[in-house]
Design a protein around this motif. Structure first.
Motif, mmCIF file in Angstrom:
data_model
loop_
_atom_site.group_PDB
_atom_site.id
_atom_site.type_symbol
_atom_site.label_atom_id
_atom_site.label_comp_id
_atom_site.label_asym_id
_atom_site.label_seq_id
_atom_site.Cartn_x
_atom_site.Cartn_y
_atom_site.Cartn_z
ATOM 1 N N LEU A 58 -34.907 -22.528 -10.717
ATOM 2 C CA LEU A 58 -35.956 -21.645 -10.200
ATOM 3 C C LEU A 58 -36.973 -22.423 -9.376
ATOM 4 O O LEU A 58 -37.447 -21.960 -8.331
ATOM 5 C CB LEU A 58 -36.667 -20.932 -11.348
ATOM 6 N N LEU A 59 -37.297 -23.623 -9.819
ATOM 7 C CA LEU A 59 -38.289 -24.433 -9.107
ATOM 8 C C LEU A 59 -37.679 -25.186 -7.937
ATOM 9 O O LEU A 59 -38.365 -25.488 -6.956
ATOM 10 C CB LEU A 59 -38.948 -25.412 -10.082
ATOM 11 N N HIS A 60 -36.409 -25.480 -8.032
ATOM 12 C CA HIS A 60 -35.717 -26.155 -6.930
ATOM 13 C C HIS A 60 -35.491 -25.202 -5.758
ATOM 14 O O HIS A 60 -35.647 -25.589 -4.594
ATOM 15 C CB HIS A 60 -34.382 -26.708 -7.437
ATOM 16 N N ARG A 61 -35.183 -23.965 -6.055
ATOM 17 C CA ARG A 61 -34.807 -23.010 -5.004
ATOM 18 C C ARG A 61 -35.979 -22.213 -4.436
ATOM 19 O O ARG A 61 -35.876 -21.643 -3.355
ATOM 20 C CB ARG A 61 -33.754 -22.039 -5.560
ATOM 21 N N PHE A 62 -37.097 -22.151 -5.187
ATOM 22 C CA PHE A 62 -38.217 -21.321 -4.731
ATOM 23 C C PHE A 62 -39.557 -22.034 -4.902
ATOM 24 O O PHE A 62 -39.735 -22.840 -5.813
ATOM 25 C CB PHE A 62 -38.274 -20.001 -5.520
ATOM 26 N N ASP A 63 -40.487 -21.686 -4.010
ATOM 27 C CA ASP A 63 -41.903 -21.975 -4.224
ATOM 28 C C ASP A 63 -42.516 -20.709 -4.828
ATOM 29 O O ASP A 63 -42.166 -19.591 -4.436
ATOM 30 C CB ASP A 63 -42.596 -22.320 -2.909
ATOM 31 N N TRP A 64 -43.452 -20.894 -5.749
ATOM 32 C CA TRP A 64 -43.970 -19.760 -6.510
ATOM 33 C C TRP A 64 -45.479 -19.638 -6.347
ATOM 34 O O TRP A 64 -46.209 -20.625 -6.365
ATOM 35 C CB TRP A 64 -43.637 -19.927 -7.996
ATOM 36 N N SER A 65 -45.946 -18.396 -6.203
ATOM 37 C CA SER A 65 -47.378 -18.142 -6.113
ATOM 38 C C SER A 65 -47.695 -16.776 -6.705
ATOM 39 O O SER A 65 -46.799 -15.951 -6.918
ATOM 40 C CB SER A 65 -47.858 -18.210 -4.659
ATOM 41 N N LEU A 66 -48.983 -16.544 -6.956
ATOM 42 C CA LEU A 66 -49.434 -15.248 -7.454
ATOM 43 C C LEU A 66 -49.512 -14.236 -6.307
ATOM 44 O O LEU A 66 -49.687 -14.623 -5.151
ATOM 45 C CB LEU A 66 -50.809 -15.391 -8.109
ATOM 46 N N PRO A 67 -49.383 -12.956 -6.616
ATOM 47 C CA PRO A 67 -49.528 -11.933 -5.573
ATOM 48 C C PRO A 67 -50.904 -12.004 -4.916
ATOM 49 O O PRO A 67 -51.876 -12.487 -5.512
ATOM 50 C CB PRO A 67 -49.339 -10.618 -6.337
ATOM 51 N N SER A 68 -50.978 -11.519 -3.696
ATOM 52 C CA SER A 68 -52.224 -11.519 -2.945
ATOM 53 C C SER A 68 -53.329 -10.811 -3.722
ATOM 54 O O SER A 68 -53.128 -9.730 -4.289
ATOM 55 C CB SER A 68 -52.009 -10.813 -1.596
ATOM 56 N N GLY A 69 -54.494 -11.444 -3.774
ATOM 57 C CA GLY A 69 -55.632 -10.860 -4.466
ATOM 58 C C GLY A 69 -55.736 -11.238 -5.924
ATOM 59 O O GLY A 69 -56.736 -10.931 -6.576
ATOM 60 N N ILE A 70 -54.718 -11.900 -6.470
ATOM 61 C CA ILE A 70 -54.720 -12.341 -7.877
ATOM 62 C C ILE A 70 -54.957 -13.846 -7.913
ATOM 63 O O ILE A 70 -54.301 -14.605 -7.191
ATOM 64 C CB ILE A 70 -53.388 -12.006 -8.577
ATOM 65 N N THR A 71 -55.874 -14.286 -8.741
ATOM 66 C CA THR A 71 -56.164 -15.710 -8.873
ATOM 67 C C THR A 71 -55.730 -16.218 -10.247
ATOM 68 O O THR A 71 -55.438 -15.437 -11.156
ATOM 69 C CB THR A 71 -57.669 -15.982 -8.699
ATOM 70 N N ILE A 72 -55.729 -17.531 -10.368
ATOM 71 C CA ILE A 72 -55.372 -18.153 -11.653
ATOM 72 C C ILE A 72 -56.307 -17.660 -12.758
ATOM 73 O O ILE A 72 -55.886 -17.417 -13.894
ATOM 74 C CB ILE A 72 -55.426 -19.687 -11.530
ATOM 75 N N GLU A 73 -57.574 -17.490 -12.408
ATOM 76 C CA GLU A 73 -58.558 -17.034 -13.397
ATOM 77 C C GLU A 73 -58.267 -15.619 -13.882
ATOM 78 O O GLU A 73 -58.710 -15.218 -14.969
ATOM 79 C CB GLU A 73 -59.970 -17.093 -12.806
#
Length: 501
Positions: free
Chosen positions: A458-473
């Motif tokens: 999963l980490l080798h094949r993709f870069d991962w991020s949160l949906p727009s407008g959602i933060t880590i907090e």
């Protein structure tokens, strides 16, 4: 918050016991154990919150790391300190080697014919030996690598397809649950299991976890077992088992007609092996259908939920800690040498990935409260006399937050495991997410390779991020309150295909 069913029943229970119940006499020595103040008849039941390991942790801060609770008529010893757990296991492991009887576990164990819930004895040893020999041994786990590789390829495809359908945003939780269910059902039950049957098994698995926190009055107040009918608990349990009964009836009926080869590949599976062993005169004991049901339910129920929960926590912590994700991805890039997929042969080279997973299970043990034990005879712990038939609960979740053993325990820091021999195999009592002693989970290696190979790809094949407008907090990292504790909220992420060359 306390279970509303039990809360509503407290006045009635008290009145009933004032009229009819005979209270058990507790020895003066046993009463010296630290214990929170309790109400008549219900004891400390009203002090248990909806997330049990957290409420027990808070109680232990007030009443100590060895604490006696009175849960109705059930005496329960709670251990929240690794030092005391070590004393228990080193001195009294065999005393606490059995499981307490309960309405739910009798059902889940198929009348005490499994590994997880069966009482300590010869039958339990034979079941554990069968599981380790035919499914959980290193050789068996290695032999399943082709099945895992197939399912990981499908996992990557499912992520990419879901991203196209969902404008880039996917519910990774659902996809991970499907992946784990597919792997485990394939090796335990075979390739014939349909999509609908897998969905049913996933549903039953999650139901079993929530049923652990269902109030069965019979367990706490034997004289009030008829209340289980009035509250609907009996009906829930019967409906749950009806689904399992129908499932196993189909398996036993169709076994002789299943092909031993599918698409040119050997289709041997765990339950098929067990059914064939029924005719083995050299086995040394009679292997019944109830034994097979109990073992199979253990592998499915325990295997799916614990593995899925850990995998989901891993992805959540990676997104919350981008610097950690970068280190994992950098390591993968060096090991992969431009290949599209990470093979299992490369997992041994992924040292940072492995310490990352250790850190995840330190903070988020798949079963925060180890399954309860019960004393077979009177013994001593920490200078206190512990009567026979006292239940023992070990709070593994609390151990991972003990500042005596962990520097800055609330901080997520995989590097703490570098230059350290600490492992989760049961020898380090402050890190026992999979249990300890005779009752340690025998499926650790089986689950870990399913987790490692999925994360690596999963980490080798993709870069991962949160949906727009959602933060880590914004991420809620609280867990559910069942015996297995996945994240409370589903994980929605945005995968973007990585360049692997």
């Amino acid at each position: 918050m306390m279970n509303p069913t039990l809360l509503a029943a407290i006045p009635f229970i008290s009145f009933f016991f004032l009229l009819l119940a005979r209270r058990k006499v507790i020895s003066p020595k046993a009463a010296l154990l630290p214990s929170p103040p309790r109400l008549p008849f219900i004891g400390n039941l009203h002090q248990l919150g909806s997330i049990l390991h957290r409420s027990l942790y808070e109680l232990s801060k007030q009443h100590g790391p060895l604490m006696l609770l009175h849960l109705g008529t059930v005496r329960t010893l709670v251990v929240s300190c690794p030092k005391i757990a070590e004393e228990v296991i080193r001195n009294n492991d065999i005393v606490f080697a059995t499981r307490p009887k309960s309405k739910l576990t009798d059902v889940l164990s198929c009348n005490k014919n499994d590994i997880a819930f069966a009482p300590y004895g010869e039958s339990w040893r034979q079941m554990k030996k069968l599981a380790k020999t035919h499914l959980l041994s290193s050789q068996s786990v290695k032999s399943m690598s082709f099945d895992r590789a197939e399912e990981v390829s499908l996992l990557i495809e499912n992520v990419a397809d879901a991203a196209l359908r969902g404008n880039g945003v996917i519910c990774l939780t659902d996809i991970l649950n499907s992946y784990v269910t597919n792997v485990i059902t394939k090796v335990v039950l075979g390739s014939w299991i349909t999509k609908e049957k897998k969905a049913l098994l996933s549903k039953l698995t999650h139901e079993s976890s929530t049923l652990f926190y269902e109030v069965f009055f019979e367990d706490f107040f034997p004289n009030l077992k008829w209340l289980d009918v009035l509250t609907g608990s009996d009906r829930k349990l019967k409906n749950y088992m009806k689904n399992w009964d129908a499932f196993f009836e189909e398996i036993f009926k169709n076994h002789d007609h299943e092909s031993k080869e599918v698409n040119g590949k050997n289709n041997t599976n765990f339950i098929g092996t067990l059914l064939e062993l029924q005719n083995d005169s050299n086995l040394g004991f009679v292997l019944t259908n109830d034994h097979i049901r109990g073992l199979t339910m253990d592998m499915i129920v325990a295997g799916i939920d614990t593995t899925f929960a850990t995998l989901d926590w891993c992805m959540a912590e990676l997104v919350r800690n981008p610097e950690v994700m970068k280190k994992v991805k950098d390591e993968l890039r060096k090991v992969a040498h431009g290949e599209d997929m990470i093979s299992e042969e490369l997992l041994g080279q992924l040292s940072y990935l492995k310490v990352f997973i250790k850190e995840v299970v330190r903070l988020h043990p798949p079963s925060p409260l180890l399954l309860p034990r019960e004393s077979l005879q009177e013994c001593q712990i920490h200078g206190y006399n512990i009567p026979k038939k006292t239940r023992l609960v070990i709070n593994a979740w609390a151990f991972g937050r003990d500042s005596t053993y962990w520097e800055a325990p609330e901080q997520f820091k995989p590097e703490r495991f570098f230059e350290s021999t600490v492992d989760y195999k049961g020898k380090d009592f402050y890190f026992i997410p999979f249990g300890v002693g005779r009752r340690i989970c025998p499926g650790m290696d089986f689950s870990m390779v399913i987790i490692e190979i999925a994360l690596a790809n999963l980490l080798h094949r993709f870069d991962w991020s949160l949906p727009s407008g959602i933060t880590i907090e914004d991420m809620d990292m609280f867990e559910c309150g069942g015996v297995i504790s996945p994240r409370k909220h589903k994980l929605e992420l945005v995968p973007i295909a990585s360049k692997v060359n």
